[in-house]
Design a protein around this motif. Sequence first.
Motif, PDB file in Angstrom:
ATOM      1  N   ASP A  22      26.676 -21.911  23.217  1.00 17.88           N
ATOM      2  CA  ASP A  22      28.162 -21.653  23.431  1.00 17.88           C
ATOM      3  C   ASP A  22      29.416 -21.528  22.559  1.00 17.88           C
ATOM      4  OD1 ASP A  22      27.092 -22.134  26.571  1.00 17.88           O
ATOM      5  OD2 ASP A  22      27.848 -24.086  26.377  1.00 17.88           O
ATOM      6  N   ARG A  23      29.482 -21.906  21.851  1.00 14.84           N
ATOM      7  CA  ARG A  23      30.410 -21.638  20.056  1.00 14.84           C
ATOM      8  C   ARG A  23      30.261 -19.948  20.062  1.00 14.84           C
ATOM      9  NH1 ARG A  23      34.443 -24.546  18.164  1.00 14.84           N
ATOM     10  NH2 ARG A  23      33.052 -26.826  19.318  1.00 14.84           N
ATOM     11  N   GLY A  24      28.662 -20.098  19.839  1.00 15.36           N
ATOM     12  CA  GLY A  24      28.720 -18.537  19.458  1.00 15.36           C
ATOM     13  C   GLY A  24      28.824 -17.103  20.133  1.00 15.36           C
ATOM     14  N   VAL A  25      29.030 -18.190  21.179  1.00 18.75           N
ATOM     15  CA  VAL A  25      28.979 -16.273  22.210  1.00 18.75           C
ATOM     16  C   VAL A  25      31.011 -16.341  22.648  1.00 18.75           C
ATOM     17  CG1 VAL A  25      29.617 -15.780  24.803  1.00 18.75           C
ATOM     18  CG2 VAL A  25      27.039 -16.946  23.614  1.00 18.75           C
ATOM     19  N   VAL A  26      31.578 -17.757  22.583  1.00 18.75           N
ATOM     20  CA  VAL A  26      32.929 -17.767  22.569  1.00 18.75           C
ATOM     21  C   VAL A  26      34.084 -17.447  21.654  1.00 18.75           C
ATOM     22  CG1 VAL A  26      35.066 -19.156  23.133  1.00 18.75           C
ATOM     23  CG2 VAL A  26      32.828 -18.870  24.478  1.00 18.75           C
ATOM     24  N   GLU A  27      33.387 -17.498  20.270  1.00 19.60           N
ATOM     25  CA  GLU A  27      33.708 -17.275  19.322  1.00 19.60           C
ATOM     26  C   GLU A  27      33.833 -15.954  18.070  1.00 19.60           C
ATOM     27  OE1 GLU A  27      33.342 -20.491  16.405  1.00 19.60           O
ATOM     28  OE2 GLU A  27      34.433 -22.267  16.805  1.00 19.60           O
ATOM     29  N   GLY A  28      32.405 -15.845  19.143  1.00 20.99           N
ATOM     30  CA  GLY A  28      31.939 -14.248  18.527  1.00 20.99           C
ATOM     31  C   GLY A  28      32.913 -13.496  18.985  1.00 20.99           C
ATOM     32  N   GLY A  29      33.335 -13.245  20.563  1.00 22.73           N
ATOM     33  CA  GLY A  29      34.263 -12.539  21.443  1.00 22.73           C
ATOM     34  C   GLY A  29      33.493 -11.099  22.028  1.00 22.73           C
ATOM     35  N   LEU A  30      34.069 -10.343  22.729  1.00 23.78           N
ATOM     36  CA  LEU A  30      33.921  -9.282  23.453  1.00 23.78           C
ATOM     37  C   LEU A  30      33.395  -8.436  21.903  1.00 23.78           C
ATOM     38  CD1 LEU A  30      36.213  -8.380  26.188  1.00 23.78           C
ATOM     39  CD2 LEU A  30      34.208  -9.901  25.817  1.00 23.78           C
ATOM     40  N   THR A  31      32.242  -7.649  22.609  1.00 22.78           N
ATOM     41  CA  THR A  31      31.923  -6.528  21.637  1.00 22.78           C
ATOM     42  C   THR A  31      32.662  -5.247  22.014  1.00 22.78           C
ATOM     43  OG1 THR A  31      30.298  -5.445  23.621  1.00 22.78           O
ATOM     44  CG2 THR A  31      29.726  -7.277  21.312  1.00 22.78           C
ATOM     45  N   PRO A  32      32.607  -4.289  21.265  1.00 22.92           N
ATOM     46  CA  PRO A  32      33.541  -3.369  21.160  1.00 22.92           C
ATOM     47  C   PRO A  32      33.654  -2.911  22.209  1.00 22.92           C
ATOM     48  CG  PRO A  32      32.810  -3.053  18.789  1.00 22.92           C
ATOM     49  CD  PRO A  32      31.729  -4.538  19.516  1.00 22.92           C
ATOM     50  N   GLY A  33      32.335  -2.282  22.962  1.00 23.49           N
ATOM     51  CA  GLY A  33      31.861  -1.191  24.032  1.00 23.49           C
ATOM     52  C   GLY A  33      31.979  -2.391  25.341  1.00 23.49           C
ATOM     53  N   GLU A  34      32.444  -3.695  24.976  1.00 23.58           N
ATOM     54  CA  GLU A  34      33.011  -4.460  25.962  1.00 23.58           C
ATOM     55  C   GLU A  34      33.629  -3.998  26.475  1.00 23.58           C
ATOM     56  OE1 GLU A  34      29.002  -7.597  25.955  1.00 23.58           O
ATOM     57  OE2 GLU A  34      31.211  -8.366  24.551  1.00 23.58           O
ATOM     58  N   ARG A  35      35.076  -4.550  25.015  1.00 26.49           N
ATOM     59  CA  ARG A  35      36.343  -4.040  24.638  1.00 26.49           C
ATOM     60  C   ARG A  35      36.799  -2.698  25.845  1.00 26.49           C
ATOM     61  NH1 ARG A  35      35.902  -7.264  20.053  1.00 26.49           N
ATOM     62  NH2 ARG A  35      36.315  -4.942  19.153  1.00 26.49           N
ATOM     63  N   ASP A  36      36.549  -1.445  25.450  1.00 23.68           N
ATOM     64  CA  ASP A  36      35.990  -0.682  26.379  1.00 23.68           C
ATOM     65  C   ASP A  36      35.908  -0.477  27.410  1.00 23.68           C
ATOM     66  OD1 ASP A  36      36.676   0.760  23.631  1.00 23.68           O
ATOM     67  OD2 ASP A  36      34.540   1.300  23.319  1.00 23.68           O
ATOM     68  N   TRP A  37      35.011  -1.250  28.433  1.00 27.16           N
ATOM     69  CA  TRP A  37      35.057  -1.436  28.900  1.00 27.16           C
ATOM     70  C   TRP A  37      36.027  -2.156  30.131  1.00 27.16           C
ATOM     71  CZ3 TRP A  37      34.693  -4.941  32.839  1.00 27.16           C
ATOM     72  CH2 TRP A  37      34.158  -4.862  33.885  1.00 27.16           C
ATOM     73  N   PHE A  38      36.500  -3.235  29.789  1.00 27.15           N
ATOM     74  CA  PHE A  38      37.624  -3.499  30.270  1.00 27.15           C
ATOM     75  C   PHE A  38      38.909  -2.984  30.443  1.00 27.15           C
ATOM     76  CE2 PHE A  38      35.547  -7.770  29.505  1.00 27.15           C
ATOM     77  CZ  PHE A  38      35.609  -9.186  31.056  1.00 27.15           C
ATOM     78  N   ARG A  39      39.314  -2.486  29.292  1.00 25.83           N
ATOM     79  CA  ARG A  39      40.300  -1.277  29.209  1.00 25.83           C
ATOM     80  C   ARG A  39      39.907  -0.454  30.658  1.00 25.83           C
ATOM     81  NH1 ARG A  39      39.803  -2.156  23.299  1.00 25.83           N
ATOM     82  NH2 ARG A  39      41.787  -3.977  22.674  1.00 25.83           N
ATOM     83  N   ARG A  40      38.340   0.404  30.414  1.00 27.08           N
ATOM     84  CA  ARG A  40      38.575   1.372  31.287  1.00 27.08           C
ATOM     85  C   ARG A  40      38.416   0.726  32.756  1.00 27.08           C
ATOM     86  NH1 ARG A  40      34.105   2.743  28.575  1.00 27.08           N
ATOM     87  NH2 ARG A  40      32.472   1.984  29.635  1.00 27.08           N
ATOM     88  N   GLN A  41      37.859  -0.313  32.635  1.00 35.71           N
ATOM     89  CA  GLN A  41      38.024  -1.359  34.365  1.00 35.71           C
ATOM     90  C   GLN A  41      40.380  -0.990  34.559  1.00 35.71           C
ATOM     91  OE1 GLN A  41      35.647  -1.416  36.358  1.00 35.71           O
ATOM     92  NE2 GLN A  41      34.653  -0.522  34.839  1.00 35.71           N
ATOM     93  N   ARG A  42      40.195  -1.762  33.799  1.00 39.20           N
ATOM     94  CA  ARG A  42      41.592  -1.171  33.590  1.00 39.20           C
ATOM     95  C   ARG A  42      42.955  -0.506  34.002  1.00 39.20           C
ATOM     96  NH1 ARG A  42      46.267  -5.310  30.796  1.00 39.20           N
ATOM     97  NH2 ARG A  42      48.481  -4.085  31.481  1.00 39.20           N
ATOM     98  N   ARG A  43      42.513   0.419  33.832  1.00 37.42           N
ATOM     99  CA  ARG A  43      43.183   1.874  33.679  1.00 37.42           C
ATOM    100  C   ARG A  43      42.121   2.527  35.295  1.00 37.42           C
ATOM    101  NH1 ARG A  43      41.687   3.087  27.814  1.00 37.42           N
ATOM    102  NH2 ARG A  43      39.404   4.714  28.808  1.00 37.42           N
TER     103      ARG A  43
END
Length: 291
Positions: A22-43
Amino acid sequence: MHVGGGQNGEPVKLPHDASPFDRGVVEGGLTPGERDWFRRQRRGRAQSSVCRYADVTELTDQHRIPVDLTRWAQLGEHLPVPPGAGPVPVSRRDVTEVARHCRENRVWLPLLAASFAWGWGRRGFGPTRLTWILHGNTRWPAPPPGEVERRLAHAVDVLDHESAWSAYRYLAEEDKVCGLGPAFFTKFLYFAGRAGDRRPGALILDDRLAGRMRGFWLRRADETYAAQGKSPHRLWRGSVWSPYRYHVYLAFLGRAAVQLAEDGEQWTPELVELLLFRSDPDATGAELSFS
């Protein structure tokens, strides 16, 4: 800029006893591809006919779910909009207004009814389920008069003065309301917090969102920190998640909002949750395409 999920806008920190996975997933955060996906969804939402504005509050406020209010006529005085013929679009803003009135009047059953109706949408079993919660059935004893109201009020007090995961623990383990599980009491807590002054950061967690979390953990299952961890399918199996799991969930969405705001755009954990909830999974029911 509000990007956190804790009291006063601060990001939620992981539990002190968080597992390496759990610590690794949360502290590692989103990958660049995942961040781009969220920004596309928001747009995409900002360009839609319903959500015409890119403001983070407007994007979440305008999330509407069609509700067949005629099926909730016996609870009409608690509904966010008057009952009408056929499904009526009910927004997060509408339910938040009910929560504000509840805070002013110090009564919480109206918010339970409004958030319940919003959560069930057009599905037909919701009014029956809420009737069982309030009055009992052959499996659940009828609660004493005023008991459900008392527990809801105490949960909001815990939410306001302690934390979202403490309020979750109270309703999940310490003083459960028969028939009211996390998928719906987190909706109640979310709207109660949304109408508060300190915005303590309760977020909705249901089967769909747990499935999205399972997908994030699955994509990281080959990382070194996951070697001794449990299977993501076990970690996010529901529909009752531990207070610890809810705490991790809040930390992950808060961390995602912080990352997404690094380019100067405003993000909140509730917007991250909304975009995940509204997304379309692949054939597995959990995975999202981040390509």
